[in-house]
Design a protein around this motif. Structure first.
Motif, PDB file in Angstrom:
ATOM      1  N   THR A 151     -11.771  29.229  -9.432  1.00  0.00           N
ATOM      2  CA  THR A 151     -11.407  28.050  -8.469  1.00  0.00           C
ATOM      3  C   THR A 151     -11.436  28.334  -7.048  1.00  0.00           C
ATOM      4  O   THR A 151     -11.617  27.550  -6.136  1.00  0.00           O
ATOM      5  CB  THR A 151      -9.828  27.556  -8.915  1.00  0.00           C
ATOM      6  N   LYS A 152     -11.219  29.646  -6.682  1.00  0.00           N
ATOM      7  CA  LYS A 152     -11.059  30.276  -5.148  1.00  0.00           C
ATOM      8  C   LYS A 152     -12.459  30.873  -4.865  1.00  0.00           C
ATOM      9  O   LYS A 152     -12.599  30.824  -3.823  1.00  0.00           O
ATOM     10  CB  LYS A 152     -10.037  31.188  -4.996  1.00  0.00           C
ATOM     11  N   HIS A 153     -13.472  30.800  -5.714  1.00  0.00           N
ATOM     12  CA  HIS A 153     -14.728  31.312  -5.298  1.00  0.00           C
ATOM     13  C   HIS A 153     -15.662  30.773  -6.221  1.00  0.00           C
ATOM     14  O   HIS A 153     -15.946  31.071  -7.271  1.00  0.00           O
ATOM     15  CB  HIS A 153     -14.902  32.870  -5.596  1.00  0.00           C
ATOM     16  N   ILE A 154     -16.251  29.442  -5.639  1.00  0.00           N
ATOM     17  CA  ILE A 154     -16.973  28.619  -6.344  1.00  0.00           C
ATOM     18  C   ILE A 154     -18.184  29.306  -6.724  1.00  0.00           C
ATOM     19  O   ILE A 154     -18.608  28.785  -7.948  1.00  0.00           O
ATOM     20  CB  ILE A 154     -17.163  27.172  -5.549  1.00  0.00           C
ATOM     21  N   ASN A 155     -18.621  29.988  -5.868  1.00  0.00           N
ATOM     22  CA  ASN A 155     -19.887  30.703  -6.316  1.00  0.00           C
ATOM     23  C   ASN A 155     -19.937  31.393  -7.733  1.00  0.00           C
ATOM     24  O   ASN A 155     -20.913  31.869  -8.299  1.00  0.00           O
ATOM     25  CB  ASN A 155     -20.687  31.518  -5.190  1.00  0.00           C
ATOM     26  N   LYS A 156     -18.778  31.787  -8.050  1.00  0.00           N
ATOM     27  CA  LYS A 156     -18.306  32.846  -9.179  1.00  0.00           C
ATOM     28  C   LYS A 156     -18.424  31.936 -10.503  1.00  0.00           C
ATOM     29  O   LYS A 156     -18.107  32.465 -11.523  1.00  0.00           O
ATOM     30  CB  LYS A 156     -17.105  33.660  -9.115  1.00  0.00           C
ATOM     31  N   PHE A 157     -18.231  30.545 -10.288  1.00  0.00           N
ATOM     32  CA  PHE A 157     -17.946  29.724 -11.432  1.00  0.00           C
ATOM     33  C   PHE A 157     -19.221  29.315 -12.147  1.00  0.00           C
ATOM     34  O   PHE A 157     -20.054  28.747 -11.430  1.00  0.00           O
ATOM     35  CB  PHE A 157     -17.139  28.562 -10.690  1.00  0.00           C
ATOM     36  N   PRO A 158     -19.490  29.538 -13.327  1.00  0.00           N
ATOM     37  CA  PRO A 158     -20.651  29.579 -14.127  1.00  0.00           C
ATOM     38  C   PRO A 158     -21.178  28.129 -14.057  1.00  0.00           C
ATOM     39  O   PRO A 158     -22.517  27.956 -14.145  1.00  0.00           O
ATOM     40  CB  PRO A 158     -20.445  29.954 -15.366  1.00  0.00           C
ATOM     41  N   ASP A 159     -20.385  27.273 -14.177  1.00  0.00           N
ATOM     42  CA  ASP A 159     -21.067  25.801 -14.100  1.00  0.00           C
ATOM     43  C   ASP A 159     -20.867  24.971 -12.868  1.00  0.00           C
ATOM     44  O   ASP A 159     -20.755  23.920 -12.682  1.00  0.00           O
ATOM     45  CB  ASP A 159     -20.001  25.107 -15.110  1.00  0.00           C
ATOM     46  N   ALA A 160     -20.649  25.729 -11.811  1.00  0.00           N
ATOM     47  CA  ALA A 160     -20.613  24.846 -10.421  1.00  0.00           C
ATOM     48  C   ALA A 160     -21.694  24.068 -10.283  1.00  0.00           C
ATOM     49  O   ALA A 160     -21.697  22.877  -9.619  1.00  0.00           O
ATOM     50  CB  ALA A 160     -20.677  26.159  -9.551  1.00  0.00           C
ATOM     51  N   GLY A 161     -23.124  24.529 -10.581  1.00  0.00           N
ATOM     52  CA  GLY A 161     -24.112  23.368 -10.453  1.00  0.00           C
ATOM     53  C   GLY A 161     -24.022  22.177 -11.195  1.00  0.00           C
ATOM     54  O   GLY A 161     -24.741  21.071 -10.785  1.00  0.00           O
ATOM     55  N   LYS A 162     -23.080  21.819 -12.049  1.00  0.00           N
ATOM     56  CA  LYS A 162     -23.089  20.749 -12.793  1.00  0.00           C
ATOM     57  C   LYS A 162     -22.282  19.592 -11.979  1.00  0.00           C
ATOM     58  O   LYS A 162     -22.361  18.518 -12.328  1.00  0.00           O
ATOM     59  CB  LYS A 162     -22.305  20.945 -14.027  1.00  0.00           C
ATOM     60  N   TYR A 163     -21.774  20.043 -11.089  1.00  0.00           N
ATOM     61  CA  TYR A 163     -20.585  19.056 -10.205  1.00  0.00           C
ATOM     62  C   TYR A 163     -21.237  18.700  -8.646  1.00  0.00           C
ATOM     63  O   TYR A 163     -20.998  19.579  -7.973  1.00  0.00           O
ATOM     64  CB  TYR A 163     -19.255  19.458 -10.332  1.00  0.00           C
ATOM     65  N   ARG A 164     -21.496  17.357  -8.427  1.00  0.00           N
ATOM     66  CA  ARG A 164     -21.666  17.159  -7.228  1.00  0.00           C
ATOM     67  C   ARG A 164     -20.589  17.199  -6.176  1.00  0.00           C
ATOM     68  O   ARG A 164     -20.994  17.447  -5.011  1.00  0.00           O
ATOM     69  CB  ARG A 164     -22.321  15.482  -7.179  1.00  0.00           C
ATOM     70  N   ILE A 165     -19.230  17.123  -6.849  1.00  0.00           N
ATOM     71  CA  ILE A 165     -18.271  17.139  -5.999  1.00  0.00           C
ATOM     72  C   ILE A 165     -18.016  18.643  -5.336  1.00  0.00           C
ATOM     73  O   ILE A 165     -17.651  18.921  -4.308  1.00  0.00           O
ATOM     74  CB  ILE A 165     -17.206  16.888  -6.772  1.00  0.00           C
ATOM     75  N   LEU A 166     -18.497  19.869  -6.055  1.00  0.00           N
ATOM     76  CA  LEU A 166     -18.516  20.851  -5.716  1.00  0.00           C
ATOM     77  C   LEU A 166     -19.558  21.394  -4.508  1.00  0.00           C
ATOM     78  O   LEU A 166     -19.320  22.220  -3.540  1.00  0.00           O
ATOM     79  CB  LEU A 166     -18.683  22.069  -6.609  1.00  0.00           C
ATOM     80  N   LYS A 167     -20.488  20.452  -4.398  1.00  0.00           N
ATOM     81  CA  LYS A 167     -21.493  20.719  -3.417  1.00  0.00           C
ATOM     82  C   LYS A 167     -21.257  20.064  -2.045  1.00  0.00           C
ATOM     83  O   LYS A 167     -21.800  20.507  -1.170  1.00  0.00           O
ATOM     84  CB  LYS A 167     -22.912  19.751  -3.785  1.00  0.00           C
ATOM     85  N   SER A 168     -20.147  19.457  -2.083  1.00  0.00           N
ATOM     86  CA  SER A 168     -19.600  18.873  -0.696  1.00  0.00           C
ATOM     87  C   SER A 168     -18.524  19.631  -0.080  1.00  0.00           C
ATOM     88  O   SER A 168     -17.999  19.590   1.005  1.00  0.00           O
ATOM     89  CB  SER A 168     -18.681  17.419  -0.980  1.00  0.00           C
ATOM     90  N   VAL A 169     -18.171  20.873  -0.666  1.00  0.00           N
ATOM     91  CA  VAL A 169     -17.252  21.790  -0.465  1.00  0.00           C
ATOM     92  C   VAL A 169     -18.027  22.694   0.798  1.00  0.00           C
ATOM     93  O   VAL A 169     -19.286  23.199   0.252  1.00  0.00           O
ATOM     94  CB  VAL A 169     -16.587  22.624  -1.609  1.00  0.00           C
ATOM     95  N   PRO A 170     -17.418  23.041   1.741  1.00  0.00           N
ATOM     96  CA  PRO A 170     -18.021  24.230   2.857  1.00  0.00           C
ATOM     97  C   PRO A 170     -18.277  25.453   2.368  1.00  0.00           C
ATOM     98  O   PRO A 170     -17.594  25.737   1.171  1.00  0.00           O
ATOM     99  CB  PRO A 170     -17.082  24.055   4.176  1.00  0.00           C
ATOM    100  N   GLU A 171     -19.248  26.058   2.734  1.00  0.00           N
ATOM    101  CA  GLU A 171     -19.458  27.423   2.229  1.00  0.00           C
ATOM    102  C   GLU A 171     -18.251  28.457   2.221  1.00  0.00           C
ATOM    103  O   GLU A 171     -17.188  28.277   2.984  1.00  0.00           O
ATOM    104  CB  GLU A 171     -20.563  28.238   2.955  1.00  0.00           C
ATOM    105  N   ASN A 172     -18.048  29.125   1.059  1.00  0.00           N
ATOM    106  CA  ASN A 172     -16.932  29.935   0.714  1.00  0.00           C
ATOM    107  C   ASN A 172     -15.610  29.330   0.623  1.00  0.00           C
ATOM    108  O   ASN A 172     -14.617  29.708   0.670  1.00  0.00           O
ATOM    109  CB  ASN A 172     -16.641  30.986   1.931  1.00  0.00           C
TER     110      ASN A 172
END
Length: 368
Positions: A151-172
């Motif tokens: 949750t603190k490192h989105i790039n480490k979450f295996p399913d991050a690509g499934k959620y549009r909401i995560l794409k709105s989060v700034p880098e890091n």
């Protein structure tokens, strides 16, 4: 001369014997009915939710209310004899039916694992608090460390690509504010990954269901901006406050010329953001304690200190509930720039100017 007396004694013994026999038969039939006979022949399963710390009598009463047993007291006695108190796991049981006997119901509860675990994640909690809640919920495969890593490192979450909401989060960025608070029915085998997927799905579904991202756009806010505003409203509003009015105050401060003029360029001046800044810099055992000084003096250099920086903080500060999400996406149409909770009557008062604010504060006293 003693024979009639002997016959009377014998008759008395026979009568007593018959009465004892009938009494035993009556008791046996009732015990058999209670313990050996099911309530009915209905095979349909009934869901039972057993909470952590729930007592055997409380469970028995629930079973009787749901038509699974006839006698709660009998269940309690038999359950204690069989040691259910010490072996029962809290959770949701879905394999109980009215055609089961008390003994078989106890065996199922005693020897089986729950079919699901209910986990309540309350509104207004930050990631660390959510991690603690789930960690204490009888999920042996859940890893608190893994949850916080994902949750603190989105790039480490295996399913991050499934959620549009995560794409709105700034880098890091993190998932702060993106996990929907709710009661979740989870598999007893649920992992940190499973929990995060469930919470992200709920947030995404609620945003889509109520078109909250579209409403936010009409108020010049991107998806992530409105989530950030919603998190502040969640922590700021009391249980009886009009959240849409509180949202309007903060929106006016940062998006209107008048608000910017009266707040030094668009400072939100929200105490919960300072609490978040303070607790992030020095993690406490209990989060969200009241500020011990004026907001501008606590964690003064933090990006989350909205007394010292203009505009929204860089991230949400907690997980907002649905009411706060709706309020932030569509703030009330007001000219309010200030508000406070009165000490004398507990009501929240809103003002358009600093002079009005000071006058109302002098009249009622205030806490913010």
């Amino acid at each position: 001369m003693r024979r009639p007396r002997s016959r009377a004694a014998l008759l008395s013994v026979l009568v007593v014997g018959v009465l004892i026999f009938l009494g035993v038969l009556f008791v046996w039939n009732n015990v058999t009915d209670i313990f050996m006979k099911p309530v009915s022949s209905n095979p349909n399963n009934v869901t039972v939710d057993i909470q952590p710390g729930e007592t055997t009598p409380e469970i028995a009463n629930d079973l009787q209310r749901k038509g699974l047993i006839r006698n709660a007291f009998a269940f309690t006695i038999w359950a204690r004899i069989k040691g259910l108190d010490t072996k029962l796991e809290a959770g949701v049981y879905k394999q109980l039916s009215p055609n089961m006997t008390i003994s078989s119901i106890i065996d199922t509860l005693q020897n089986g694992r729950p079919d699901a675990i209910l986990v309540l994640v309350k509104e207004g909690k930050r990631l660390e608090e959510i991690a603690n809640t789930v960690s204490n919920s009888n999920l042996p495969n859940f890893s608190k460390t893994q949850f916080l890593t994902y949750t603190k490192h989105i790039n480490k979450f295996p399913d991050a690509g499934k959620y549009r909401i995560l794409k709105s989060v700034p880098e890091n960025g993190s998932m702060e504010g993106l996990l929907f608070p709710d009661t979740y029915e989870l598999s007893p085998k649920a992992t940190a990954r499973d929990v995060i997927n469930a919470m992200l799905t709920e947030m995404s579904d609620n945003i889509a269901k109520y078109h909250l991202d579209q409403a936010a756009q009409k108020h010049n806010m991107k998806l992530y901006d409105f989530l950030t505003l919603a998190s502040i409203v969640e922590r700021e509003a009391g249980p009886h406050d009009d959240k849409s009015k509180i949202a309007s105050v903060y929106w006016n401060r940062i998006y209107t010329a008048n608000g910017k003029e009266q707040t030094g360029g668009g400072r939100m001046q929200a105490d919960p953001t300072v609490q978040y800044a303070r607790d992030t810099e020095n993690p406490p055992t209990k989060y969200w304690q009241p500020l011990a000084d004026s907001g501008s003096k606590i964690a003064p250099n933090s990006q989350w200190n909205t007394y010292n920086v203009t505009g929204l903080p860089p991230t949400p500060i907690c997980s907002p509930g649905l009411d706060s999400l709706k309020a932030a996406a569509n703030p009330a149409n007001t000219n309010y720039i200030f508000f406070f909770a009165a000490k004398d009557d507990g009501k929240t008062y809103f003002q358009a100017t600093l002079d009005e604010f000071n006058a109302e504060m002098a009249k009622h006293g205030g806490t913010r």
